[in-house]
Design an enzyme around this catalytic site. Structure first.
Site, PDB file in Angstrom:
ATOM      1  N   ARG A 129       0.781  -1.209   0.021  1.00  0.00           N
ATOM      2  CA  ARG A 129      -0.038   0.150  -0.041  1.00  0.00           C
ATOM      3  C   ARG A 129       1.023   1.215   0.076  1.00  0.00           C
ATOM      4  O   ARG A 129       0.453   2.420   0.513  1.00  0.00           O
ATOM      5  CB  ARG A 129      -0.881   0.128   1.062  1.00  0.00           C
ATOM      6  N   LYS A 151       3.292  11.836 -10.824  1.00  0.00           N
ATOM      7  CA  LYS A 151       2.492  11.014 -11.738  1.00  0.00           C
ATOM      8  C   LYS A 151       3.289   9.704 -11.915  1.00  0.00           C
ATOM      9  O   LYS A 151       4.326   9.819 -12.550  1.00  0.00           O
ATOM     10  CB  LYS A 151       2.230  11.728 -13.085  1.00  0.00           C
ATOM     11  N   GLU A 193      10.268  20.161 -23.742  1.00  0.00           N
ATOM     12  CA  GLU A 193       9.660  20.247 -22.292  1.00  0.00           C
ATOM     13  C   GLU A 193      10.310  21.367 -21.935  1.00  0.00           C
ATOM     14  O   GLU A 193       9.741  22.502 -20.982  1.00  0.00           O
ATOM     15  CB  GLU A 193       9.919  19.271 -21.599  1.00  0.00           C
ATOM     16  N   LYS A 237       8.523  23.368 -13.026  1.00  0.00           N
ATOM     17  CA  LYS A 237       7.636  22.630 -12.276  1.00  0.00           C
ATOM     18  C   LYS A 237       7.246  22.380 -10.876  1.00  0.00           C
ATOM     19  O   LYS A 237       6.142  22.137 -10.577  1.00  0.00           O
ATOM     20  CB  LYS A 237       8.106  21.018 -12.849  1.00  0.00           C
ATOM     21  N   GLU A 247      -3.534  18.201 -10.081  1.00  0.00           N
ATOM     22  CA  GLU A 247      -4.106  18.591 -11.302  1.00  0.00           C
ATOM     23  C   GLU A 247      -5.479  19.148 -11.503  1.00  0.00           C
ATOM     24  O   GLU A 247      -6.310  18.634 -12.256  1.00  0.00           O
ATOM     25  CB  GLU A 247      -3.756  17.733 -12.549  1.00  0.00           C
ATOM     26  N   ARG A 251      -1.842  22.927 -12.629  1.00  0.00           N
ATOM     27  CA  ARG A 251      -1.209  22.023 -13.280  1.00  0.00           C
ATOM     28  C   ARG A 251      -1.381  21.950 -14.585  1.00  0.00           C
ATOM     29  O   ARG A 251      -0.273  21.334 -15.344  1.00  0.00           O
ATOM     30  CB  ARG A 251      -1.108  20.727 -12.344  1.00  0.00           C
ATOM     31  N   ASN A 255       0.736  20.875 -19.581  1.00  0.00           N
ATOM     32  CA  ASN A 255       0.217  20.245 -20.801  1.00  0.00           C
ATOM     33  C   ASN A 255       0.399  21.206 -22.105  1.00  0.00           C
ATOM     34  O   ASN A 255      -0.192  20.882 -23.121  1.00  0.00           O
ATOM     35  CB  ASN A 255      -1.173  19.634 -20.682  1.00  0.00           C
ATOM     36  N   HIS A 258       0.787  19.729 -25.476  1.00  0.00           N
ATOM     37  CA  HIS A 258       0.337  18.313 -25.506  1.00  0.00           C
ATOM     38  C   HIS A 258      -0.738  17.898 -26.012  1.00  0.00           C
ATOM     39  O   HIS A 258      -1.302  16.678 -26.259  1.00  0.00           O
ATOM     40  CB  HIS A 258       0.354  17.839 -23.895  1.00  0.00           C
ATOM     41  N   HIS A 262      -0.349  14.952 -28.027  1.00  0.00           N
ATOM     42  CA  HIS A 262      -0.684  13.677 -27.977  1.00  0.00           C
ATOM     43  C   HIS A 262      -1.373  13.046 -29.310  1.00  0.00           C
ATOM     44  O   HIS A 262      -1.148  11.938 -29.477  1.00  0.00           O
ATOM     45  CB  HIS A 262      -1.636  13.461 -26.788  1.00  0.00           C
ATOM     46  N   HIS A 275       7.699  11.586 -28.062  1.00  0.00           N
ATOM     47  CA  HIS A 275       7.143  12.464 -27.334  1.00  0.00           C
ATOM     48  C   HIS A 275       7.380  13.890 -27.246  1.00  0.00           C
ATOM     49  O   HIS A 275       6.566  14.943 -27.832  1.00  0.00           O
ATOM     50  CB  HIS A 275       6.904  11.991 -25.813  1.00  0.00           C
TER      51      HIS A 275
HETATM   52  N1  GLY Z   1       3.750  16.133 -17.369  1.00  0.00           N
HETATM   53  C1  GLY Z   1       2.770  16.894 -16.815  1.00  0.00           C
HETATM   54  C2  GLY Z   1       2.548  16.764 -15.398  1.00  0.00           C
HETATM   55  O1  GLY Z   1       3.399  16.213 -14.657  1.00  0.00           O
HETATM   56  O2  GLY Z   1       1.741  17.324 -14.790  1.00  0.00           O
END
Ligand code: GLY
Length: 373
Positions: A129, A151, A193, A237, A247, A251, A255, A258, A262, A275
């Protein structure tokens, strides 16, 4: 040699440091025991997750640093590439965790690019967990984006990153020197990025990139500039993630590039266009959209295109791409909200907004503007 910089990701539950440290690989063991660097030291058992090529370059140094500091290390190597970012690979990490008797206090160390970081992070989020994960990113893209922010996850056969969890690392250790073995195409992918942070957040970073002689290969970048790029990108970041960990709002600006990116990436099978290349193309498209909507000046949009070109990234769609297919793919993106496609659009170099008010005709025009002539 450039001095180490620390960037704090400030979170209510547990803040952590991102260390940008030349020769940092050799500090990992001692730093994991230093209360000034990690909020809580992990227990003795560590599982190092990597892939064979990266482990061959750097594994011995990382293992030596950990073992000298008294940690007991086991290694789990997974095949490289996005197609192995699956639950099957997570099972292999669980098997190794079981064999090495990982406990609640134990830690997984991810040594690799974004794929390794995402999988090791997800395994750590779910094993017992949730145990600690330390990210040691080895690609520029992972250093400035994937390794921080929490993430984690794997792909489903029907889509990228559909299975995952937020799980913040205990430490992110960036050793800029490992970029010297990164293939040029992957370096450029990470630069997309970096330029993104310049556009959405940090005009000064953008100008420093404009002033650089060459940006297409890491060997042309002076050590100080590389350190600045890493530090400023991580600061951008860290700031955004600290304000909006899950997010819910801000946040989403990460993107930028993106949305269309994407779609291009998935329609080209994640191979023809990687990417970062897709994000570069997506940023050029977003620039066109912002100019058409009267939000951004054509002059700044041209500066963005010129900077992307300077890194050697493409600024046009690959030949033969079906523009209607791109528009259709936009509506399947995970970031669609109540059926509205969300775009991040620049207002000036250094600021961007999130909007779902982009007419389809404007998207079509932007795609036509970047179609291969
Ligand atoms: N790669 C976008 C984020 O970490 O929110």
């Amino acid at each position: 040699m450039t001095a180490t910089s620390f960037v704090t990701v400030d979170l209510p539950q547990q803040s952590y440091q991102v260390a940008i440290a030349p020769q940092g690989l050799d500090h990992l063991g001692p730093w994991l025991q230093d209360p000034e660097i990690v909020a809580k030291s992990p227990g003795k058992r560590i599982l190092l997750v990597s892939n064979p090529a990266i482990f061959k370059h750097y594994g011995d140094r990382v293992v030596a640093s950990l073992e000298t500091a008294g940690f007991q290390v086991a290694v789990c190597l997974l095949p490289p590439g996005e197609r192995y970012k699956t639950l099957n690979s997570i099972q292999k990490i669980y098997d190794a965790a079981l064999a090495h008797h990982l406990e609640r206090s134990s830690c997984i160390v991810a040594l690799g690019g974004g794929v390794i970081g995402d999988m090791a992070g997800f395994a750590a989020a779910t094993w017992l967990r949730g145990i600690a994960v330390v990210q040691v990113p080895t690609s520029l893209l992972a250093m400035v984006d994937a390794s921080m922010g929490g993430k984690t996850g794997v792909n489903h056969p029907q889509g990228k990153n559909l299975i995952g969890a937020f799980h913040q690392p205990r430490l992110v250790l960036i050793d800029p020197q490992v970029l010297r073995t990164l293939p040029a195409r992957e370096f450029r992918a990470g630069m997309a990025e970096v330029i993104k942070y310049g556009i959405i957040w940090d005009a000064d970073l953008f100008e420093q990139l404009e002033a650089a002689k060459r940006l297409d290969q890491v060997r042309y970048l002076p050590e100080e500039l590389l350190h600045t790029i890493l530090t400023r990108s991580c600061q951008a970041k860290a700031h955004v993630v600290s304000k909006d960990e899950k997010e819910a709002g801000l946040r989403a600006i990460l993107n930028y590039g993106h949305t269309i990116g994407h779609a291009v990436e998935s329609l080209t099978g994640y191979k023809l266009v990687n990417h970062g290349e897709a994000v570069g193309i997506g940023m050029v498209a977003a620039g066109h959209i912002a100019v058409q909507l009267g939000m951004w000046t054509a002059a700044e949009s041209d500066r963005q295109t010129a900077l992307i070109q300077k890194t050697g990234l493409p600024t046009q769609l690959p030949a033969g791409m079906d523009l209607d297919a791109i528009v259709a793919a936009l509506s399947h993106d995970k970031k669609v909200l109540d059926g509205q496609v969300r775009f991040i659009l620049p207002q000036s170099i250094g600021t961007a907004i999130v909007t779902d008010q982009v007419p389809a005709t404007v998207v079509q025009e932007a795609l036509t503007a970047i179609a291969c002539q």
